[in-house]
Design a protein around this motif. Structure first.
Motif, mmCIF file in Angstrom:
data_model
loop_
_atom_site.group_PDB
_atom_site.id
_atom_site.type_symbol
_atom_site.label_atom_id
_atom_site.label_comp_id
_atom_site.label_asym_id
_atom_site.label_seq_id
_atom_site.Cartn_x
_atom_site.Cartn_y
_atom_site.Cartn_z
ATOM 1 N N SER A 187 43.650 53.708 42.491
ATOM 2 C CA SER A 187 43.262 52.298 42.429
ATOM 3 C C SER A 187 42.657 51.855 43.746
ATOM 4 N N ASN A 224 31.309 38.615 37.809
ATOM 5 C CA ASN A 224 31.643 38.256 36.426
ATOM 6 C C ASN A 224 30.568 37.419 35.741
ATOM 7 N N VAL A 268 32.292 40.678 33.084
ATOM 8 C CA VAL A 268 33.650 41.124 33.385
ATOM 9 C C VAL A 268 33.807 42.612 33.109
ATOM 10 N N LYS A 269 33.238 43.069 32.009
ATOM 11 C CA LYS A 269 33.386 44.479 31.648
ATOM 12 C C LYS A 269 32.731 45.390 32.686
ATOM 13 N N ARG A 323 35.357 49.013 39.052
ATOM 14 C CA ARG A 323 36.604 49.140 39.809
ATOM 15 C C ARG A 323 37.446 50.339 39.342
ATOM 16 N N ARG A 324 37.083 50.928 38.234
ATOM 17 C CA ARG A 324 37.765 52.152 37.800
ATOM 18 C C ARG A 324 37.118 53.403 38.406
ATOM 19 N N ARG A 381 32.329 44.743 35.824
ATOM 20 C CA ARG A 381 33.177 44.728 37.028
ATOM 21 C C ARG A 381 34.390 45.628 36.845
ATOM 22 N N ASN A 382 35.048 45.515 35.695
ATOM 23 C CA ASN A 382 36.229 46.349 35.441
ATOM 24 C C ASN A 382 35.874 47.834 35.477
ATOM 25 N N ASP A 383 34.758 48.181 34.881
ATOM 26 C CA ASP A 383 34.326 49.577 34.882
ATOM 27 C C ASP A 383 34.030 50.069 36.297
ATOM 28 N N GLU A 398 38.571 43.007 36.452
ATOM 29 C CA GLU A 398 39.900 42.697 36.448
ATOM 30 C C GLU A 398 39.791 41.206 36.289
#
Length: 503
Positions: free
Chosen positions: A310, A322, A327-328, A334-335, A330-332, A77
């Motif tokens: 969430s 990050n 970043v990618k 958190r999903r 981390r985003n993955d 995120e």
């Protein structure tokens, strides 16, 4: 006059290579397991080999301990603020992701200087603020310690076979049995053994029996950030979990009691294995099984609610990877689902027994498994780093100190999770693979020790996923205990870690 810094860095690295360099993975004495996620889940810019070279395929897992673990799909995120923490001595920087740069061991900037020729001196140990210092006479060589901690392949195979048999039996009976409230459980293996950072012996295992609970609402307990009451947004009449409700709240204590009773009854039907359920530990979310043949093995089985919603707001600025993994990634991550375990919040001198605690052990496992910026870090054809070796040594240091001062109450509240959390923060602060080269083990281990000592002195150890939580807050661990541990670690460092050779 002090010699050039280049020489200091190179000498320290050579001195650290007491035995042939091995990775944290190969040190287990078992085949290497692929550790990186598929290319699609990697952050842009992470390199997988020489420039222009096509990515190589991964070999299937073949380790003995992988018999006890299914394939875990790695997941990832905005940029969170970097975790505040005490400054570390720089480990220098090399060209990020360049295999050639790391192989050629290009000199790196370093704050350490050697006061004279080092060829005839003992191994160098970094001491921030005073430059490189000589190790104390008889100081333990860290590579030798890691060899000492190496798990026996024979013991691994024997332990895994017993654990698999018992866990698979319980899981099958819960899924097929008449206890309908637990029919949907699945298996999630966690803990130091499955993270490949177990030391000494394969005698402790942690598994989660996860149960998906759709459409739940979380109510934070006392602004803790970690503990929550669980409610159903919509609760149909046939919900098998209704029996565990206290009003609208899903009771953690009721559900844990029933889970424990079912397991305690079912182990009576396990043949050819001497297994018992240990007495319940106050405040523990786990049901602990003790197996006594062919060796003594303990298995903590924890019931975990799985939510695919969430992540709670308290985690928004956590997981600061990050700059480390991207970043990618981390985003993955958190999903992915998050978990709630029946670990009760403290309330005065007792516990609030209806609360559940957040758990991210599945993400911690992936962080350790896919720990390098380069996709091939620590793989057979990749550059080896010493991240996991440093974590093993930190865990072992705390373990040995707790053995040495077993009757002292000052160390009772410290656990390996504190060490692992501090280690993750060091990885965030020094994100590049070139800052964790295998030949720089002594420097990197001292970097981790330095960070942990400063966390103790400042009474600040930020939770890696919930940054508003301070694991070293006075209400968590008293100042006298932190001062005691800090003194013992400093004494060990000044004297070459003699505790590594004890017990």
């Amino acid at each position: 006059m002090a010699p050039p810094r280049e020489k200091a860095t190179r000498t320290a690295s050579v001195a650290g290579a007491v035995v042939p360099m091995v990775s944290a993975r190969s040190a287990q004495g078992v085949p290497i397991e692929p550790s990186g996620p598929p290319e699609a889940t990697r952050a842009p810019g992470r390199r997988s080999g020489r420039p222009g070279e096509k990515p190589r395929g991964r070999a299937p897992p073949s380790r003995a301990e992988d018999q006890a673990e299914g394939a875990a799909a790695p997941t990832r995120e905005g940029e969170p603020p970097a975790a505040p923490g005490p400054p570390l001595p720089s480990s220098g920087s090399r060209r990020r992701g360049s295999v050639r740069a790391t192989r050629e061991r290009r000199p790196q900037p370093s704050p350490f200087e050697v006061p004279g020729p080092t060829e005839s001196r003992g191994p160098l140990v970094p001491n921030p603020g005073r430059g490189l210092r000589e190790a104390a006479p008889g100081a333990w060589k860290l590579r030798a310690v890691l060899e000492q901690l190496r798990l026996s392949r024979r013991e691994i195979s024997a332990a895994v076979e017993v654990v698999n048999r018992v866990v698979d039996h319980l899981l099958r009976k819960l899924q097929q049995g008449c206890e309908s409230e637990f029919r949907g459980v699945g298996l999630l293996r966690t803990g130091s053994y499955y993270e490949r950072v177990k030391v000494s012996a394969p005698n402790e295992f942690d598994v989660m029996f996860k149960l998906e609970v759709p459409r739940i609402e979380l109510q934070e307990y006392a602004n803790s950030g970690t503990h929550y009451f669980v409610k159903f947004k919509r609760n149909p009449k046939g919900n098998p979990l209704n029996q565990f409700l206290e009003g609208e709240i899903l009771s953690a204590s009721k559900m844990l009691s029933k889970f424990r009773a079912v397991i305690k009854e079912e182990i009576k039907n396990i043949e050819d294995t001497d297994v018992i359920v240990e007495r319940k530990k106050k405040g523990s979310p786990a049901v602990t099984l003790l197996m006594r043949k062919p060796m003594e093995i303990s298995v903590d089985i924890t019931l975990a609610l799985e939510s695919k919603g969430s992540w709670p707001a308290s985690t928004l600025n956590g997981l600061p990877i990050n700059r480390w993994l991207g970043v990618k990634v981390r985003n993955d991550m958190r999903r992915r689902p998050f978990y709630l375990v029946p670990k009760h919040a403290r309330e005065g001198s007792g516990f609030q027994e209806e609360t559940w605690r957040l758990s991210f052990s599945h993400v911690e496992k992936d962080l350790l498994k896919n720990h390098g910026q380069a996709k091939t870090c620590c793989e057979t054809d990749g550059v080896k780093c010493c991240r996991k070796d440093c974590l093993k040594l930190m865990k072992y240091l705390l373990e040995q100190l707790k053995k040495k001062f077993g009757k002292r109450k000052e160390l009772t509240k410290f656990c390996s999770y504190h060490v692992k959390t501090a280690f993750f923060h060091v990885c965030t602060q020094d994100p590049c693979d070139s800052q964790w080269l295998s030949g720089d083990l002594e420097l990197c281990f001292d970097k981790c020790v330095t960070y942990f000592l400063q966390c103790l002195r400042t009474e600040q150890l930020q939770h890696y996923f919930i940054p508003t939580v301070n694991l070293f807050a006075p209400d968590q661990i008293d100042k006298a205990s932190k001062e005691f541990l800090s003194k013992q670690i400093e004494d060990q460092r000044n004297n070459g870690f003699p505790v590594f050779g004890a017990f």
